[in-house]
Design an enzyme around this catalytic site. Sequence first.
Site, mmCIF file in Angstrom:
data_model
loop_
_atom_site.group_PDB
_atom_site.id
_atom_site.type_symbol
_atom_site.label_atom_id
_atom_site.label_comp_id
_atom_site.label_asym_id
_atom_site.label_seq_id
_atom_site.Cartn_x
_atom_site.Cartn_y
_atom_site.Cartn_z
ATOM 1 N N SER A 95 -0.988 -42.146 35.038
ATOM 2 C CA SER A 95 -1.733 -42.389 33.963
ATOM 3 C C SER A 95 -3.314 -42.525 34.242
ATOM 4 O O SER A 95 -3.974 -42.326 35.473
ATOM 5 C CB SER A 95 -1.588 -43.986 33.716
ATOM 6 N N SER A 96 -4.144 -41.904 33.126
ATOM 7 C CA SER A 96 -5.479 -41.903 33.367
ATOM 8 C C SER A 96 -6.208 -42.970 33.989
ATOM 9 O O SER A 96 -7.400 -43.063 34.624
ATOM 10 C CB SER A 96 -6.353 -41.284 32.217
ATOM 11 N N CYS A 97 -5.743 -44.264 33.888
ATOM 12 C CA CYS A 97 -6.443 -45.699 34.220
ATOM 13 C C CYS A 97 -6.219 -45.586 35.866
ATOM 14 O O CYS A 97 -6.952 -46.503 36.318
ATOM 15 C CB CYS A 97 -5.536 -46.830 33.710
ATOM 16 N N TYR A 124 -1.334 -52.412 36.959
ATOM 17 C CA TYR A 124 -0.709 -51.096 36.519
ATOM 18 C C TYR A 124 -1.200 -49.958 37.408
ATOM 19 O O TYR A 124 -0.381 -49.208 38.038
ATOM 20 C CB TYR A 124 -0.720 -51.030 34.979
ATOM 21 N N LYS A 128 0.373 -47.361 40.215
ATOM 22 C CA LYS A 128 0.435 -45.751 39.893
ATOM 23 C C LYS A 128 -0.217 -45.025 41.240
ATOM 24 O O LYS A 128 0.299 -43.878 41.637
ATOM 25 C CB LYS A 128 -0.219 -45.383 38.663
ATOM 26 N N HIS A 167 0.250 -49.660 22.709
ATOM 27 C CA HIS A 167 -0.949 -49.067 22.673
ATOM 28 C C HIS A 167 -1.942 -49.116 21.148
ATOM 29 O O HIS A 167 -1.345 -49.465 20.271
ATOM 30 C CB HIS A 167 -1.039 -47.713 23.343
HETATM 31 O O1 GFB Z 1 -4.469 -48.325 23.715
HETATM 32 P P1 GFB Z 1 -5.053 -49.365 24.286
HETATM 33 O O2 GFB Z 1 -4.254 -50.529 24.286
HETATM 34 O O3 GFB Z 1 -5.268 -49.199 25.935
HETATM 35 O O4 GFB Z 1 -6.570 -49.702 23.672
HETATM 36 P P2 GFB Z 1 -6.313 -48.702 26.881
HETATM 37 C C1 GFB Z 1 -7.571 -48.817 23.557
HETATM 38 C C2 GFB Z 1 -8.435 -49.697 22.747
HETATM 39 O O5 GFB Z 1 -8.047 -49.606 21.357
HETATM 40 C C3 GFB Z 1 -9.112 -50.835 23.256
HETATM 41 C C4 GFB Z 1 -8.679 -51.035 21.160
HETATM 42 O O6 GFB Z 1 -10.431 -50.802 23.382
HETATM 43 C C5 GFB Z 1 -8.519 -51.982 22.262
HETATM 44 O O7 GFB Z 1 -9.194 -52.939 22.127
HETATM 45 N N1 GFB Z 1 -7.819 -51.465 19.817
HETATM 46 C C6 GFB Z 1 -8.216 -52.057 18.712
HETATM 47 C C7 GFB Z 1 -6.438 -51.868 20.051
HETATM 48 N N2 GFB Z 1 -6.902 -52.276 17.941
HETATM 49 C C8 GFB Z 1 -6.042 -52.412 18.789
HETATM 50 C C9 GFB Z 1 -4.777 -52.758 18.496
HETATM 51 O O8 GFB Z 1 -4.300 -53.339 17.464
HETATM 52 N N3 GFB Z 1 -3.752 -52.491 19.487
HETATM 53 C C10 GFB Z 1 -4.315 -51.964 20.729
HETATM 54 N N4 GFB Z 1 -3.224 -51.838 21.825
HETATM 55 N N5 GFB Z 1 -5.337 -51.799 21.082
HETATM 56 C C11 GFB Z 1 -4.231 -48.913 28.294
HETATM 57 C C12 GFB Z 1 -3.900 -49.346 29.562
HETATM 58 O O9 GFB Z 1 -5.633 -49.038 28.382
HETATM 59 O O10 GFB Z 1 -4.052 -47.392 28.288
HETATM 60 C C13 GFB Z 1 -2.554 -48.768 30.403
HETATM 61 O O11 GFB Z 1 -3.906 -50.747 29.701
HETATM 62 C C14 GFB Z 1 -2.598 -47.335 30.139
HETATM 63 O O12 GFB Z 1 -2.713 -49.227 31.794
HETATM 64 C C15 GFB Z 1 -3.008 -47.001 28.951
HETATM 65 O O13 GFB Z 1 -3.490 -46.576 31.104
HETATM 66 C C16 GFB Z 1 -2.791 -45.310 28.764
HETATM 67 O O14 GFB Z 1 -6.719 -47.236 26.760
HETATM 68 O O15 GFB Z 1 -7.494 -49.628 26.913
#
Ligand code: GFB
Length: 295
Positions: A95-97, A124, A128, A167
């Site tokens: 993952s890119s993280c 996480y 990885k 996500h």
């Molecule tokens: O997709 P996401 O959960 O993952 O969140 P990350 C991306 C952005 O969208 C964050 C915002 O800034 C969230 O605060 N966001 C806005 C939301 N509304 C929502 C919502 O309803 N649901 C969610 N989930 N986000 C993940 C990592 O990070 O990316 C994992 O936690 C992994 O480890 C994955 O690397 C690819 O991009 O922040």
Amino acid sequence: MVGSNLVKNLSNSNSVSEIIGSNRKDTNLFSLDETTKTIKDVNPDLIINAAAKVGGILANNTFRTEFILENLKININILEALINFPSTKLINLGSSCIYPLNASIPTSEESLMGGKLEPTNSPYAMAKIAAIEMGNALKSQYGHKIINLMPTNLYGPNDNFDLNSSHVIPGLIVKFYDAIKNGSENIEIWGTGEPKREFLYVDDLSNAVDFLLEKEWEDDLLNVGSGEEISIKELSYLLKEITKFDGDIIFDTTKPDGNPRKLLDSGKINSLGWKSSTSLPAGLQKTFEWYENNY
Ligand code: GFB
């Protein structure tokens, strides 16, 4: 999402004579014995490791212990089981993280371990990174052929559409869908909407894997991204248009933003001749239609 998509797409690939999917019901990857038994029984030329405990920002930040433990166990068992099968190749998905918070943008493979991780998903990411290091150890000590693919944020059909653990894309699709159904006047987006993300439609990742099967692997780490980034605010307005929601979007700034910007430098895989082909609006449209037809 990724495993089932790989099985679907690679079944039609000219580079693959047979593909065998093994999901959590078929093999318990928390058991070294069961993992070894599957590899021994199937005796594959290549394993693609798409197994992981994954989730969005809230799940990663809440279940920090489970995210590091479960992912470490899965990766340790697969790599330890592989010690006795040095001719079995491995494509390991990450993952890119894994890249540090202060990595330069776009982030190249060389940024690995150059700084501290982004805190919401560091457990996480650490699991990885450990998988990459274990793979490198097997390569140098026992001669395995292993490539670690680091896709950017993925989305598409069969994603996790649970509001608490998903996500952002599946989360927003559910929110817009429910708001239209319930006649709500607004939907809530987490964070400020300012963070930027790069998204890749899941078929494009399978297509990248298929593309690499034909190539000689030289790099042990390869980014796979679309090369385009969008703010969460812009993403939410794009989804508002696609779903035809006519209410308001509210930003809940008590929720975390996470990484301010994640954009991979996919120059290496691009220079080999691969490029993503699904535009974000097209991928979002397909994913929304899939959700409407399946939920
Ligand atoms: O997709 P996401 O959960 O993952 O969140 P990350 C991306 C952005 O969208 C964050 C915002 O800034 C969230 O605060 N966001 C806005 C939301 N509304 C929502 C919502 O309803 N649901 C969610 N989930 N986000 C993940 C990592 O990070 O990316 C994992 O936690 C992994 O480890 C994955 O690397 C690819 O991009 O922040």
